[in-house]
Design an enzyme around this catalytic site. Structure first.
Site, PDB file in Angstrom:
ATOM      1  N   ARG A 114      17.666  22.281 -20.858  1.00 40.66           N
ATOM      2  CA  ARG A 114      18.482  23.152 -20.010  1.00 40.66           C
ATOM      3  C   ARG A 114      19.320  22.274 -19.082  1.00 40.66           C
ATOM      4  NH1 ARG A 114      17.885  26.891 -23.004  1.00 40.66           N
ATOM      5  NH2 ARG A 114      16.674  28.782 -22.663  1.00 40.66           N
ATOM      6  N   HIS A 174      26.217  24.366 -25.523  1.00 43.65           N
ATOM      7  CA  HIS A 174      24.942  25.097 -25.605  1.00 43.65           C
ATOM      8  C   HIS A 174      24.819  25.819 -26.953  1.00 43.65           C
ATOM      9  CE1 HIS A 174      21.587  27.150 -23.083  1.00 43.65           C
ATOM     10  NE2 HIS A 174      21.245  27.072 -24.363  1.00 43.65           N
TER      11      HIS A 174
HETATM   12  P1  NAP Z   1       7.198  25.374 -25.445  1.00 44.62           P
HETATM   13  O1  NAP Z   1       6.642  25.688 -26.791  1.00 44.62           O
HETATM   14  O2  NAP Z   1       6.723  26.160 -24.281  1.00 44.62           O
HETATM   15  O3  NAP Z   1       6.934  23.820 -25.180  1.00 44.62           O
HETATM   16  C1  NAP Z   1       7.187  23.231 -23.945  1.00 44.62           C
HETATM   17  C2  NAP Z   1       6.644  21.809 -23.960  1.00 44.62           C
HETATM   18  O4  NAP Z   1       7.011  21.179 -22.723  1.00 44.62           O
HETATM   19  C3  NAP Z   1       5.115  21.763 -24.058  1.00 44.62           C
HETATM   20  O5  NAP Z   1       4.699  20.675 -24.845  1.00 44.62           O
HETATM   21  C4  NAP Z   1       4.710  21.545 -22.598  1.00 44.62           C
HETATM   22  O6  NAP Z   1       3.466  20.862 -22.425  1.00 44.62           O
HETATM   23  C5  NAP Z   1       5.837  20.667 -22.113  1.00 44.62           C
HETATM   24  N1  NAP Z   1       5.932  20.726 -20.651  1.00 44.62           N
HETATM   25  C6  NAP Z   1       6.170  21.800 -19.856  1.00 44.62           C
HETATM   26  N2  NAP Z   1       6.156  21.451 -18.565  1.00 44.62           N
HETATM   27  C7  NAP Z   1       5.884  20.122 -18.533  1.00 44.62           C
HETATM   28  C8  NAP Z   1       5.710  19.183 -17.490  1.00 44.62           C
HETATM   29  N3  NAP Z   1       5.813  19.548 -16.195  1.00 44.62           N
HETATM   30  N4  NAP Z   1       5.421  17.903 -17.808  1.00 44.62           N
HETATM   31  C9  NAP Z   1       5.299  17.536 -19.100  1.00 44.62           C
HETATM   32  N5  NAP Z   1       5.457  18.374 -20.160  1.00 44.62           N
HETATM   33  C10 NAP Z   1       5.745  19.664 -19.861  1.00 44.62           C
HETATM   34  O7  NAP Z   1       8.791  25.510 -25.452  1.00 44.62           O
HETATM   35  P2  NAP Z   1       9.785  25.379 -26.708  1.00 44.62           P
HETATM   36  O8  NAP Z   1       9.827  26.642 -27.493  1.00 44.62           O
HETATM   37  O9  NAP Z   1       9.493  24.114 -27.433  1.00 44.62           O
HETATM   38  O10 NAP Z   1      11.193  25.294 -25.949  1.00 44.62           O
HETATM   39  C11 NAP Z   1      11.438  24.251 -25.024  1.00 44.62           C
HETATM   40  C12 NAP Z   1      12.751  24.472 -24.310  1.00 44.62           C
HETATM   41  O11 NAP Z   1      13.856  24.209 -25.153  1.00 44.62           O
HETATM   42  C13 NAP Z   1      13.039  25.890 -23.807  1.00 44.62           C
HETATM   43  O12 NAP Z   1      12.310  26.224 -22.653  1.00 44.62           O
HETATM   44  C14 NAP Z   1      14.507  25.796 -23.523  1.00 44.62           C
HETATM   45  O13 NAP Z   1      14.686  25.237 -22.221  1.00 44.62           O
HETATM   46  C15 NAP Z   1      15.004  24.777 -24.550  1.00 44.62           C
HETATM   47  N6  NAP Z   1      15.860  25.401 -25.574  1.00 44.62           N
HETATM   48  C16 NAP Z   1      17.154  25.027 -25.642  1.00 44.62           C
HETATM   49  C17 NAP Z   1      17.982  25.587 -26.595  1.00 44.62           C
HETATM   50  C18 NAP Z   1      19.424  25.166 -26.723  1.00 44.62           C
HETATM   51  O14 NAP Z   1      20.212  25.845 -27.393  1.00 44.62           O
HETATM   52  N7  NAP Z   1      19.835  24.056 -26.135  1.00 44.62           N
HETATM   53  C19 NAP Z   1      17.493  26.557 -27.476  1.00 44.62           C
HETATM   54  C20 NAP Z   1      16.170  26.915 -27.383  1.00 44.62           C
HETATM   55  C21 NAP Z   1      15.350  26.343 -26.420  1.00 44.62           C
HETATM   56  P3  NAP Z   1       2.077  21.483 -22.945  1.00 44.62           P
HETATM   57  O15 NAP Z   1       2.142  21.390 -24.455  1.00 44.62           O
HETATM   58  O16 NAP Z   1       1.059  20.599 -22.369  1.00 44.62           O
HETATM   59  O17 NAP Z   1       2.043  22.904 -22.458  1.00 44.62           O
END
Ligand code: NAP
Length: 308
Positions: free
Chosen positions: A223, A271
């Site tokens: 983000r 994005h």
């Molecule tokens: P997710 O399944 O919730 O995974 C988040 C990961 O980040 C988990 O491994 C989590 O650790 C880790 N994390 C969270 N807070 C942390 C911290 N403080 N320190 C270290 N690690 C941390 O999310 P996802 O589905 O993979 O999506 C991730 C993000 O991608 C979304 O939230 C969004 O911001 C972004 N995204 C961007 C686009 C785009 O078009 N650019 C599209 C979709 C998503 P744990 O495993 O230990 O919980």
């Protein structure tokens, strides 16, 4: 019992078709006018009104149309209702492919070669093989893990950082502040796939960039709020970082004239790394409602304490 979706017409009509086909027992509303708010048990949108609990007194599941939920701020989630983010193969596939493109682009010095092309410079650079590069992934969730699986066949050295400790075959796993420093010290290509939370806001800052080896690159598909844009530009200008793929900015759209638009070593995209696919998103939502009706936890329930 009604599912209501507030989104753009194409997505609403795809959801209407798939709900009519696969879940006819649940009412469907594609606009505010189509349902009595008291009947709405399941509500999907990108953002929600502040007074959600009073407007929709019987909500059980609140679905984000997106993979992240950082855009949902200041909303009073009704007691007992769950907030669910979007997990579906369409968005996972797109983000995974974007990150692979960015990693390969940095691995093969694409930003530098694009800059050379603009100046009509025909000049080779040192060759580096994948087993000589370390890719470090911030976030080992749905998207981080899909990226790990996709990058494996290329032969990169892989590392990842998460909040809780993980064990993943063939991946050096790190967590916590000490773990981050250890991973950064040997990361040539850093990928950000974190959710935006109070803990991760501006995590991509000058201090972090300074911990990367000289010549490292960044693929940012998290983000805009993760990135201190000036710190990135300063690090690129100083030659410490060599290039960046940046998909998300703050604000969006990026203002006209911002230095990120024209920096010779930045590949900027608006994005588009990911977007949920209406068909598979509708099917994933129905599967989640079925889990809920069976007394199971839907996939992607947000832990409000941690903000993701
Ligand atoms: P997710 O399944 O919730 O995974 C988040 C990961 O980040 C988990 O491994 C989590 O650790 C880790 N994390 C969270 N807070 C942390 C911290 N403080 N320190 C270290 N690690 C941390 O999310 P996802 O589905 O993979 O999506 C991730 C993000 O991608 C979304 O939230 C969004 O911001 C972004 N995204 C961007 C686009 C785009 O078009 N650019 C599209 C979709 C998503 P744990 O495993 O230990 O919980």
């Amino acid at each position: 019992m009604t599912f209501q979706i507030l989104s753009y017409p194409g997505r609403v009509e795809t959801f209407r078709r798939i709900f009519g086909r696969d879940m006819p027992e649940v009412g469907f509303a594609g606009s505010v006018e189509e349902a009595d708010p008291a009947d709405v048990r399941y509500l999907m949108a990108w953002t929600f009104p502040d007074n959600l609990a009073t407007r929709y007194p019987n909500l059980e599941l609140i679905f984000s149309t997106g993979a992240g939920i950082d855009q949902i701020t200041g909303v009073d989630i009704p007691p007992g209702a769950k907030l669910v983010r979007m997990i579906e193969e369409g968005v996972t596939t797109l983000v995974r492919d974007y990150v692979v493109m960015g990693v390969l682009g940095l691995h093969r010095d694409l930003p530098a070669f694009l800059a050379q092309q603009r100046q009509e410079v025909w000049k080779t650079r040192d060759f580096v093989w994948p087993d000589q590069r370390q890719v470090g992934i911030l976030g080992l969730g749905e998207l981080g893990m899909a990226t790990v699986h996709a990058l494996r066949p290329f032969g990169f050295n892989l590392a990842g950082w998460s909040r809780t400790q993980k064990t993943i075959e063939g991946v050096d796993c790190y967590h916590g502040a000490d773990g981050l420093a250890a991973m950064l010290a040997k990361t040539d290509i850093l990928v950000c796939l974190l959710p935006l939370t109070a803990e991760t806001r501006h995590i991509l800052n000058a201090e972090l960039f300074a911990q990367l080896p000289k010549g490292a690159g960044l693929v940012h598909a998290g983000r805009g709020g993760h990135l201190d844009q000036d710190a990135l530009l300063d690090s690129l200008d100083s030659g410490h970082l060599s290039g960046a793929f940046v998909d998300v900015t703050d604000p969006e759209p990026l203002p006209t004239g911002h230095r990120l638009w024209s920096h010779p070593h930045v590949v900027l995209t608006p994005h588009i790394a990911g977007h949920s696919r209406p068909e598979s998103a509708a099917e994933a939502t129905i599967a989640n409602i079925r889990r809920h009706l069976a007394g199971e936890l839907p996939k992607g329930v947000v832990d409000i304490r941690h903000g993701y």
